[in-house]
Design a protein around this motif. Structure first.
Motif, PDB file in Angstrom:
ATOM      1  N   ALA A   1     -11.909   1.069   9.006  1.00  0.00           N
ATOM      2  CA  ALA A   1     -10.529   1.349   8.590  1.00  0.00           C
ATOM      3  C   ALA A   1      -9.639   0.149   8.905  1.00  0.00           C
ATOM      4  O   ALA A   1      -8.749  -0.202   8.121  1.00  0.00           O
ATOM      5  CB  ALA A   1     -10.024   2.605   9.297  1.00  0.00           C
ATOM      6  N   GLN A   2      -9.887  -0.504  10.046  1.00  0.00           N
ATOM      7  CA  GLN A   2      -9.066  -1.662  10.408  1.00  0.00           C
ATOM      8  C   GLN A   2      -9.334  -2.829   9.457  1.00  0.00           C
ATOM      9  O   GLN A   2      -8.422  -3.535   9.043  1.00  0.00           O
ATOM     10  CB  GLN A   2      -9.366  -2.079  11.848  1.00  0.00           C
ATOM     11  CG  GLN A   2      -9.143  -0.941  12.831  1.00  0.00           C
ATOM     12  CD  GLN A   2      -8.629  -1.434  14.173  1.00  0.00           C
ATOM     13  OE1 GLN A   2      -7.796  -2.328  14.220  1.00  0.00           O
ATOM     14  NE2 GLN A   2      -9.106  -0.839  15.237  1.00  0.00           N
TER      15      GLN A   2
ATOM     16  N   ARG B   1      -7.621  -2.187   6.236  1.00  0.00           N
ATOM     17  CA  ARG B   1      -6.191  -2.430   6.349  1.00  0.00           C
ATOM     18  C   ARG B   1      -5.899  -3.930   6.253  1.00  0.00           C
ATOM     19  O   ARG B   1      -5.016  -4.365   5.520  1.00  0.00           O
ATOM     20  CB  ARG B   1      -5.675  -1.857   7.677  1.00  0.00           C
ATOM     21  CG  ARG B   1      -4.236  -2.186   8.016  1.00  0.00           C
ATOM     22  CD  ARG B   1      -3.252  -1.481   7.098  1.00  0.00           C
ATOM     23  NE  ARG B   1      -3.306  -0.045   7.274  1.00  0.00           N
ATOM     24  CZ  ARG B   1      -2.581   0.633   8.164  1.00  0.00           C
ATOM     25  NH1 ARG B   1      -1.750  -0.008   8.946  1.00  0.00           N
ATOM     26  NH2 ARG B   1      -2.695   1.935   8.258  1.00  0.00           N
ATOM     27  N   LEU B   2      -6.666  -4.734   6.992  1.00  0.00           N
ATOM     28  CA  LEU B   2      -6.440  -6.189   6.961  1.00  0.00           C
ATOM     29  C   LEU B   2      -6.638  -6.726   5.547  1.00  0.00           C
ATOM     30  O   LEU B   2      -5.851  -7.548   5.068  1.00  0.00           O
ATOM     31  CB  LEU B   2      -7.399  -6.907   7.914  1.00  0.00           C
ATOM     32  CG  LEU B   2      -7.105  -6.813   9.408  1.00  0.00           C
ATOM     33  CD1 LEU B   2      -8.004  -7.788  10.167  1.00  0.00           C
ATOM     34  CD2 LEU B   2      -5.650  -7.130   9.702  1.00  0.00           C
TER      35      LEU B   2
ATOM     36  N   ASP C   1      -6.870 -13.955   8.182  1.00  0.00           N
ATOM     37  CA  ASP C   1      -7.339 -14.214   9.533  1.00  0.00           C
ATOM     38  C   ASP C   1      -8.838 -13.951   9.602  1.00  0.00           C
ATOM     39  O   ASP C   1      -9.285 -12.851   9.893  1.00  0.00           O
ATOM     40  CB  ASP C   1      -6.575 -13.329  10.521  1.00  0.00           C
ATOM     41  CG  ASP C   1      -6.761 -13.806  11.959  1.00  0.00           C
ATOM     42  OD1 ASP C   1      -7.842 -14.359  12.251  1.00  0.00           O
ATOM     43  OD2 ASP C   1      -5.843 -13.636  12.762  1.00  0.00           O
TER      44      ASP C   1
ATOM     45  N   ALA D   1     -11.084 -14.903  11.669  1.00  0.00           N
ATOM     46  CA  ALA D   1     -11.651 -14.587  12.986  1.00  0.00           C
ATOM     47  C   ALA D   1     -11.486 -13.094  13.274  1.00  0.00           C
ATOM     48  O   ALA D   1     -12.390 -12.449  13.812  1.00  0.00           O
ATOM     49  CB  ALA D   1     -10.963 -15.422  14.062  1.00  0.00           C
ATOM     50  N   TRP D   2     -10.329 -12.533  12.919  1.00  0.00           N
ATOM     51  CA  TRP D   2     -10.086 -11.104  13.143  1.00  0.00           C
ATOM     52  C   TRP D   2     -11.027 -10.274  12.260  1.00  0.00           C
ATOM     53  O   TRP D   2     -11.657  -9.323  12.717  1.00  0.00           O
ATOM     54  CB  TRP D   2      -8.618 -10.787  12.838  1.00  0.00           C
ATOM     55  CG  TRP D   2      -8.156  -9.451  13.312  1.00  0.00           C
ATOM     56  CD1 TRP D   2      -8.910  -8.484  13.908  1.00  0.00           C
ATOM     57  CD2 TRP D   2      -6.816  -8.945  13.248  1.00  0.00           C
ATOM     58  NE1 TRP D   2      -8.122  -7.403  14.203  1.00  0.00           N
ATOM     59  CE2 TRP D   2      -6.835  -7.644  13.818  1.00  0.00           C
ATOM     60  CE3 TRP D   2      -5.599  -9.442  12.768  1.00  0.00           C
ATOM     61  CZ2 TRP D   2      -5.686  -6.854  13.903  1.00  0.00           C
ATOM     62  CZ3 TRP D   2      -4.455  -8.651  12.855  1.00  0.00           C
ATOM     63  CH2 TRP D   2      -4.502  -7.383  13.421  1.00  0.00           C
TER      64      TRP D   2
ATOM     65  N   ALA E   1     -13.854 -11.218  11.057  1.00  0.00           N
ATOM     66  CA  ALA E   1     -15.228 -11.370  11.555  1.00  0.00           C
ATOM     67  C   ALA E   1     -15.460 -10.486  12.772  1.00  0.00           C
ATOM     68  O   ALA E   1     -16.539  -9.903  12.943  1.00  0.00           O
ATOM     69  CB  ALA E   1     -15.497 -12.834  11.893  1.00  0.00           C
ATOM     70  N   ALA E   2     -14.433 -10.329  13.622  1.00  0.00           N
ATOM     71  CA  ALA E   2     -14.578  -9.499  14.811  1.00  0.00           C
ATOM     72  C   ALA E   2     -14.786  -8.039  14.404  1.00  0.00           C
ATOM     73  O   ALA E   2     -15.613  -7.328  14.986  1.00  0.00           O
ATOM     74  CB  ALA E   2     -13.342  -9.637  15.699  1.00  0.00           C
ATOM     75  N   LEU E   3     -14.033  -7.593  13.391  1.00  0.00           N
ATOM     76  CA  LEU E   3     -14.180  -6.206  12.931  1.00  0.00           C
ATOM     77  C   LEU E   3     -15.524  -6.011  12.223  1.00  0.00           C
ATOM     78  O   LEU E   3     -16.167  -4.965  12.352  1.00  0.00           O
ATOM     79  CB  LEU E   3     -13.024  -5.839  12.004  1.00  0.00           C
ATOM     80  CG  LEU E   3     -11.675  -5.729  12.718  1.00  0.00           C
ATOM     81  CD1 LEU E   3     -10.524  -5.666  11.719  1.00  0.00           C
ATOM     82  CD2 LEU E   3     -11.653  -4.502  13.624  1.00  0.00           C
TER      83      LEU E   3
ATOM     84  N   ASP F   1     -18.174  -7.592  12.923  1.00  0.00           N
ATOM     85  CA  ASP F   1     -19.182  -7.550  13.982  1.00  0.00           C
ATOM     86  C   ASP F   1     -19.296  -6.120  14.528  1.00  0.00           C
ATOM     87  O   ASP F   1     -20.395  -5.597  14.719  1.00  0.00           O
ATOM     88  CB  ASP F   1     -18.780  -8.518  15.109  1.00  0.00           C
ATOM     89  CG  ASP F   1     -19.722  -8.414  16.297  1.00  0.00           C
ATOM     90  OD1 ASP F   1     -20.888  -8.792  16.134  1.00  0.00           O
ATOM     91  OD2 ASP F   1     -19.289  -7.940  17.360  1.00  0.00           O
TER      92      ASP F   1
ATOM     93  N   ARG G   1     -22.604  -3.732  14.349  1.00  0.00           N
ATOM     94  CA  ARG G   1     -23.269  -3.167  15.535  1.00  0.00           C
ATOM     95  C   ARG G   1     -23.311  -1.645  15.465  1.00  0.00           C
ATOM     96  O   ARG G   1     -24.373  -1.022  15.627  1.00  0.00           O
ATOM     97  CB  ARG G   1     -22.555  -3.614  16.816  1.00  0.00           C
ATOM     98  CG  ARG G   1     -22.872  -5.059  17.215  1.00  0.00           C
ATOM     99  CD  ARG G   1     -22.232  -5.424  18.541  1.00  0.00           C
ATOM    100  NE  ARG G   1     -20.775  -5.474  18.444  1.00  0.00           N
ATOM    101  CZ  ARG G   1     -19.951  -4.600  18.991  1.00  0.00           C
ATOM    102  NH1 ARG G   1     -20.421  -3.601  19.700  1.00  0.00           N
ATOM    103  NH2 ARG G   1     -18.640  -4.721  18.863  1.00  0.00           N
TER     104      ARG G   1
END
Lengths: 198, 394
Positions: B177-178, B181-182, B189, B191-192, B194-196, B198, B202
């Motif tokens: 969902a995040q 939204r992005l 962004d 990096a953001w 990619a973090a989500l 990731d 997982r």
């Protein structure tokens, strides 16, 4: 119940604090009103003093009466190790445990696209600047084991990579003094994944 | 199993207060098979729902707290449901219901649980004591509706065996969902994102692996014919992640999903959803003797397939927990022909589980006379059904 206006205002203000509902706020107010001289006026003075004197540390975001804060000024601290925490409460927890002898960096939250918290809302830029300018050797990411905490940790790892600093995360697994059979599957799986040579 | 052998887990008493259509109910159950008949709206499903709420989770309707209290002009009333259970080690009481919202702590009512009248911090502690599986008329549409319903069905099966699965699904959906939204906000962004991605990789692979494990265990039980006269069935996962897990190590599958998500940001942004991931999984249930997928089978055959899955699932839970879960079968006899009904009744008589069956037509349950305890549901009450003399074993 008839509560006159100053009492009601006090109860209302106290009830806004975390951990206090109206019932506990009312109990606290009653207790204070029974000993106004001994409890209430000193509390009022302490509240005023703290409100006027305490401010965030310009370096790490900790709360202290001086900026830089006592931890940042302490010459005995390892200046090359910065521990990144979500909030001041986590910093205090680590200080109570006396497990970290380096410096801190308070992010002021974790990334949350749904909550409208982006990288610009957190103290990420100051962290990158600190690491680059002070030549830190290690950044410890002590962030919560939630989706937002893990996302923030991943994001920070990515942004810190160009600086060449060593980035570590807290381990997850069996709590000290904890029995295995009461652990939930997620924690057990994390513990098995993060096992190390004995 | 002879009808007088002790069952693994048995509900012997149920007390309800202001629950759905029941202002107050207190009833004992002495049968291992309990049949509740009554007209539409008499409260049969409500009764099964109350029993389903004595374990963790939101019960067989997946209802929210506010929907469960009996309706009053001022809104739903606070409700409570309590059950007395017996197992091999003795008896215990489980209670659940509304806790009045603590004053000043927001208006949301919370659900509380008690075990032997001692408050429990979370319902998770109940999972070791009670379990229930159910089949409701809503599931009849499982094969006609979209994949999301089947995914929920599948995840409930997994969750009953692996409580941590719910957390993995929630974490996956949160990260997704995040990311959505992005992407909708046209965020650059990387990096953001990619973090989500990731987190999606997982948790998504953990979700897929748990679903895959469940399918394998369920199919083993289905193939072993534990489900008696019900058609041999097979559950196939339609999920590229699950298939990949059969070929490659989980870490490699995670890495591939991460790469795919990163590569497809533009397409996902345009579509408003991720093209790949655990949320794309679907399942197919096969009627093996006919070699037909469930959606091409008749309504009665679909029902029989679902009964087979539910019985197999109950067997898995019994194996994992050491006791057979309660079976809550709502209107299950209606779609089955006489031989299938007979097969169902035979299967229930042979299982160590306590079963609760509901239906509008008492005649359908006539073969259970002498085996089952019967009740007639009338609005707000349960009356013993004389057509069903109490079995001697009780």
């Amino acid at each position: 119940m008839s509560e006159s206006e100053p009492i009601e205002r006090l109860v209302g203000l106290l009830a806004k604090l975390p951990g206090l509902g109206r019932r506990s706020a009312r109990r606290a107010v009653l207790r204070m009103l029974m000993q106004p001289e001994a409890l209430m006026l000193p509390l009022a003075a302490a509240l005023r003093e703290a409100a006027e004197a305490v401010r965030p540390c310009a370096v790490c975001g900790n709360l202290d009466t001086r900026s830089p804060c006592a931890i940042c000024r302490d010459p005995r601290r390892e200046r090359g190790v910065i521990c990144v925490v979500e909030g001041v409460a986590d910093l205090w927890a680590l200080e109570r445990a006396q497990v970290h002898r380096g410096l801190y960096h308070v992010l002021g939250g974790t990334l949350s696209a749904l909550g409208g918290v982006g990288p610009e809302d957190l103290a990420i830029r100051p962290l990158l600047a600190r690491v680059a300018e002070d030549g830190a050797e290690e950044v410890i990411l002590a962030l919560p084991a939630t989706v937002d905490g893990a996302t923030t940790a991943h994001y920070l790892t990515d942004r810190l990579r160009p600086t060449g600093v060593r980035v570590t995360r807290l381990a997850q697994g069996v709590p000290v003094g904890g029995a295995l059979d009461v652990l939930d599957e997620g924690t057990l799986a994390a513990a098995v994944k993060a096992r190390r040579p004995a | 199993m002879p009808p007088n052998a002790p069952p693994g887990l048995r509900l012997t008493r149920l007390t309800l207060r202001d629950f759905r259509s029941y202002p107050a109910l207190e009833t004992g159950f002495r049968g291992r098979i309990v049949v509740v008949t009554g007209e539409n709206g008499a409260g049969k499903t409500n009764l099964l729902e109350a029993i389903s709420l004595l374990g963790p989770g939101r019960g067989l309707r997946g209802a929210r707290m506010g929907e469960l209290g009996r309706r009053a002009p001022a809104g739903p009333l606070p409700w409570a449901a309590a059950g007395r259970f017996e197992n091999a080690y003795g008896r215990f009481d489980i209670g659940t219901g509304t806790t009045p919202a603590a004053e000043g702590c927001g208006s949301a009512e919370r659900r509380a649980w008690r075990l032997d009248n001692i408050p429990l911090r979370s319902a998770g502690e109940l999972a070791e004591r009670v379990a229930a599986v159910w089949l409701t008329p809503q599931m009849d549409r499982l094969f006609q509706e979209g994949a999301s319903g089947r995914r929920r069905f599948l995840d409930r099966l997994v969750w009953a065996l692996e409580p941590a699965h719910a957390r993995e699904v929630a974490a996956y959906e949160n990260a997704m969902a995040q990311r959505n939204r992005l992407l909708a906000e046209d965020s650059r962004d990387t990096a953001w994102l990619a973090a989500l991605e990731d987190a999606m990789a997982r948790h998504g692979v953990a979700v897929a692996a748990a679903r895959r494990g469940l399918a394998a265990r369920l199919n083993a039980v289905l193939a072993a014919g534990v489900t008696g006269a019900f058609p041999a069935a097979r559950l196939d996962l339609l999920c590229p992640l699950c298939e990949a897990l059969g070929r490659d190590p989980a870490l490699a599958v995670e890495e591939r999903l991460r790469t795919a998500l990163a590569a497809n940001r533009a397409r996902d942004a345009a579509a408003g959803a991720a093209a790949a991931g655990a949320h794309r999984a679907d399942m197919a249930l096969w009627h093996l003797p006919k070699r037909l997928p469930a959606e091409l089978c008749s309504t009665g055959e679909q029902k029989a397939l679902l009964v087979a899955v539910v019985l197999a699932h109950a067997a898995l839970i019994a194996e994992a927990r050491g006791f057979a879960p309660l079976l809550l079968l709502d209107e299950v006899a209606a779609h089955l022909d006489a031989p299938r009904r007979q097969a169902l009744f035979a299967a229930l008589a042979a299982l160590p589980a306590q079963a609760f069956l509901t239906g509008t037509d008492p005649a359908l349950f006539a073969p259970l006379s002498g085996l089952a305890e019967g009740f007639r549901a009338r609005p707000g009450i349960l009356v013993p059904d004389e057509e069903f003399p109490l079995p001697e074993c009780a």
